[in-house]
Design a protein around this motif. Structure first.
Motif, PDB file in Angstrom:
ATOM      1  N   ASP A 133     -52.340  -7.409  11.515  1.00 30.20           N
ATOM      2  CA  ASP A 133     -52.902  -6.637  10.403  1.00 30.20           C
ATOM      3  C   ASP A 133     -52.225  -5.273  10.266  1.00 30.20           C
ATOM      4  OD1 ASP A 133     -54.648  -8.670   9.774  1.00 30.20           O
ATOM      5  OD2 ASP A 133     -56.360  -7.784  10.829  1.00 30.20           O
ATOM      6  N   ILE A 134     -52.016  -4.609  11.392  1.00 33.19           N
ATOM      7  CA  ILE A 134     -51.350  -3.296  11.376  1.00 33.19           C
ATOM      8  C   ILE A 134     -49.899  -3.469  10.929  1.00 33.19           C
ATOM      9  CG2 ILE A 134     -50.480  -1.427  12.853  1.00 33.19           C
ATOM     10  CD1 ILE A 134     -53.122  -1.652  14.433  1.00 33.19           C
ATOM     11  N   GLN A 135     -49.231  -4.476  11.457  1.00 27.80           N
ATOM     12  CA  GLN A 135     -47.846  -4.746  11.078  1.00 27.80           C
ATOM     13  C   GLN A 135     -47.739  -4.939   9.564  1.00 27.80           C
ATOM     14  OE1 GLN A 135     -46.387  -8.641  12.164  1.00 27.80           O
ATOM     15  NE2 GLN A 135     -44.249  -7.946  12.192  1.00 27.80           N
ATOM     16  N   ARG A 136     -48.587  -5.795   9.027  1.00 24.28           N
ATOM     17  CA  ARG A 136     -48.562  -6.104   7.594  1.00 24.28           C
ATOM     18  C   ARG A 136     -48.815  -4.848   6.764  1.00 24.28           C
ATOM     19  NH1 ARG A 136     -51.779  -7.611   3.527  1.00 24.28           N
ATOM     20  NH2 ARG A 136     -51.032  -9.278   2.165  1.00 24.28           N
ATOM     21  N   GLU A 137     -49.800  -4.054   7.158  1.00 23.82           N
ATOM     22  CA  GLU A 137     -50.133  -2.825   6.437  1.00 23.82           C
ATOM     23  C   GLU A 137     -48.942  -1.862   6.431  1.00 23.82           C
ATOM     24  OE1 GLU A 137     -53.008   0.912   7.430  1.00 23.82           O
ATOM     25  OE2 GLU A 137     -53.925  -1.076   7.610  1.00 23.82           O
ATOM     26  N   ARG A 138     -48.295  -1.697   7.578  1.00 27.02           N
ATOM     27  CA  ARG A 138     -47.140  -0.797   7.677  1.00 27.02           C
ATOM     28  C   ARG A 138     -45.983  -1.272   6.799  1.00 27.02           C
ATOM     29  NH1 ARG A 138     -46.815  -0.365  14.268  1.00 27.02           N
ATOM     30  NH2 ARG A 138     -48.460   1.173  14.583  1.00 27.02           N
ATOM     31  N   VAL A 139     -45.686  -2.564   6.874  1.00 28.88           N
ATOM     32  CA  VAL A 139     -44.534  -3.084   6.143  1.00 28.88           C
ATOM     33  C   VAL A 139     -44.770  -3.037   4.635  1.00 28.88           C
ATOM     34  CG1 VAL A 139     -43.060  -5.098   5.756  1.00 28.88           C
ATOM     35  CG2 VAL A 139     -43.777  -4.519   8.069  1.00 28.88           C
ATOM     36  N   LEU A 140     -45.957  -3.427   4.190  1.00 30.96           N
ATOM     37  CA  LEU A 140     -46.234  -3.456   2.754  1.00 30.96           C
ATOM     38  C   LEU A 140     -46.338  -2.049   2.157  1.00 30.96           C
ATOM     39  CD1 LEU A 140     -48.628  -6.514   2.415  1.00 30.96           C
ATOM     40  CD2 LEU A 140     -46.175  -6.373   1.940  1.00 30.96           C
ATOM     41  N   ALA A 141     -46.473  -1.022   3.002  1.00 33.26           N
ATOM     42  CA  ALA A 141     -46.491   0.368   2.521  1.00 33.26           C
ATOM     43  C   ALA A 141     -45.075   0.886   2.262  1.00 33.26           C
ATOM     44  CB  ALA A 141     -47.201   1.257   3.546  1.00 33.26           C
ATOM     45  N   ARG A 142     -44.056   0.142   2.700  1.00 34.97           N
ATOM     46  CA  ARG A 142     -42.670   0.580   2.502  1.00 34.97           C
ATOM     47  C   ARG A 142     -42.259   0.431   1.040  1.00 34.97           C
ATOM     48  NH1 ARG A 142     -39.391  -2.004   7.700  1.00 34.97           N
ATOM     49  NH2 ARG A 142     -40.651  -0.970   9.303  1.00 34.97           N
ATOM     50  N   PRO A 143     -41.450   1.375   0.555  1.00 33.90           N
ATOM     51  CA  PRO A 143     -40.984   1.277  -0.835  1.00 33.90           C
ATOM     52  C   PRO A 143     -40.185  -0.019  -1.063  1.00 33.90           C
ATOM     53  CG  PRO A 143     -40.385   3.400   0.137  1.00 33.90           C
ATOM     54  CD  PRO A 143     -40.945   2.551   1.235  1.00 33.90           C
ATOM     55  N   GLY A 144     -40.462  -0.667  -2.174  1.00 35.18           N
ATOM     56  CA  GLY A 144     -39.708  -1.868  -2.532  1.00 35.18           C
ATOM     57  C   GLY A 144     -40.085  -3.123  -1.764  1.00 35.18           C
ATOM     58  N   MET A 145     -41.101  -3.047  -0.921  1.00 34.70           N
ATOM     59  CA  MET A 145     -41.489  -4.206  -0.117  1.00 34.70           C
ATOM     60  C   MET A 145     -42.548  -5.016  -0.854  1.00 34.70           C
ATOM     61  SD  MET A 145     -40.921  -5.975   2.600  1.00 34.70           S
ATOM     62  CE  MET A 145     -39.878  -4.872   3.558  1.00 34.70           C
ATOM     63  N   SER A 146     -42.419  -6.327  -0.744  1.00 35.85           N
ATOM     64  CA  SER A 146     -43.411  -7.230  -1.332  1.00 35.85           C
ATOM     65  C   SER A 146     -43.869  -8.189  -0.250  1.00 35.85           C
ATOM     66  CB  SER A 146     -42.790  -8.021  -2.485  1.00 35.85           C
ATOM     67  OG  SER A 146     -41.797  -8.902  -1.979  1.00 35.85           O
ATOM     68  N   GLU A 147     -44.957  -8.870  -0.514  1.00 38.87           N
ATOM     69  CA  GLU A 147     -45.466  -9.878   0.425  1.00 38.87           C
ATOM     70  C   GLU A 147     -44.399 -10.945   0.666  1.00 38.87           C
ATOM     71  OE1 GLU A 147     -48.398 -11.692   2.867  1.00 38.87           O
ATOM     72  OE2 GLU A 147     -48.669  -9.830   1.768  1.00 38.87           O
ATOM     73  N   GLU A 148     -43.743 -11.376  -0.403  1.00 38.34           N
ATOM     74  CA  GLU A 148     -42.716 -12.416  -0.315  1.00 38.34           C
ATOM     75  C   GLU A 148     -41.546 -11.961   0.556  1.00 38.34           C
ATOM     76  OE1 GLU A 148     -40.191 -15.276  -3.345  1.00 38.34           O
ATOM     77  OE2 GLU A 148     -40.745 -13.277  -4.017  1.00 38.34           O
ATOM     78  N   LYS A 149     -41.089 -10.722   0.329  1.00 37.43           N
ATOM     79  CA  LYS A 149     -39.968 -10.181   1.111  1.00 37.43           C
ATOM     80  C   LYS A 149     -40.360 -10.057   2.588  1.00 37.43           C
ATOM     81  CE  LYS A 149     -36.595  -6.455   0.636  1.00 37.43           C
ATOM     82  NZ  LYS A 149     -36.290  -5.204  -0.059  1.00 37.43           N
ATOM     83  N   PHE A 150     -41.579  -9.573   2.826  1.00 36.82           N
ATOM     84  CA  PHE A 150     -42.083  -9.425   4.193  1.00 36.82           C
ATOM     85  C   PHE A 150     -42.086 -10.776   4.907  1.00 36.82           C
ATOM     86  CE2 PHE A 150     -46.216  -9.189   6.756  1.00 36.82           C
ATOM     87  CZ  PHE A 150     -45.586  -8.753   7.907  1.00 36.82           C
TER      88      PHE A 150
END
Length: 194
Positions: A133-150
């Motif tokens: 959950d923390i990993q997902r929250e951190r990554v999706l907060a990055r500019p230009g990041m999407s669920e698909e890209k993650f």
């Protein structure tokens, strides 16, 4: 000199943990920073030759390069064949310099340590982790990041559980900066007491 490999999946806090090692006085070689430097130096003409139109005035345009290699495994392998040997040579020079200076411990921050066979280059491995959950929250907060890209990035990485299984040390960054800093200090203490 003990060579400690530092790795972790995307969004786990690896860069912050690497800074903590550096703040504690341990020399740290950052592979990502090295790639950025190479893209403005000796790698630029090599990348431009392999992927025309991706470099201008001796600097690789990362957006243009991404457009040529993302989603194309053969192109990505071609790029890695250019970049990985240069990063490795830079890391080897870094280690030689600090070994000659008498350092007892040095860190190689290698994002894809397990994925690129880097385990054989280090004496010990520390894996940086956090809850999904923390990993997902951190990554999706990055500019230009999407669920698909993650999810696409995660699919190309060795799963966190497998990395932890292969680790000599685990630092959980999900418990805050101070807890992570104490873990870094504990790892340094254990390695340098031996």
């Amino acid at each position: 000199m003990i060579v400690l490999g530092l790795t972790g999946s995307i969004g786990m806090g690896k860069s912050t943990t690497a800074k903590m090692f550096a703040e504690a006085g341990v020399p740290v070689h950052d592979s990502d920073e090295t790639v950025h430097r190479l893209y403005s130096g000796k790698a630029a003409p090599l990348v431009e030759a392999a992927f025309p139109g991706t470099a201008q005035a001796g600097v690789v345009d990362r957006v243009k390069l991404a457009g040529k290699v993302l989603g194309d495994p053969a192109a990505l392998r071609k790029l890695e064949a250019i970049i990985h040997p240069l990063v490795r040579a830079d890391a080897d020079a870094f280690l030689a310099k600090h070994r000659a200076a008498g350092a007892r411990l040095a860190v190689l921050d290698i994002p894809l340590l397990f994925e690129t066979g880097g385990r054989s280059r280090v004496d010990k491995v520390v894996v940086v982790t956090a809850s999904p959950d923390i990993q997902r929250e951190r990554v999706l907060a990055r500019p230009g990041m999407s669920e698909e890209k993650f999810l696409s990035i995660l699919a190309k990485q060795v799963p966190d559980a497998e990395k932890r299984r292969q680790a000599d040390f685990i630092i959980d960054t999900g418990n805050g900066f101070e807890a992570a800093r104490k873990s870094v200090e504990a790892v340094i203490g254990e390695l340098l007491v031996r």
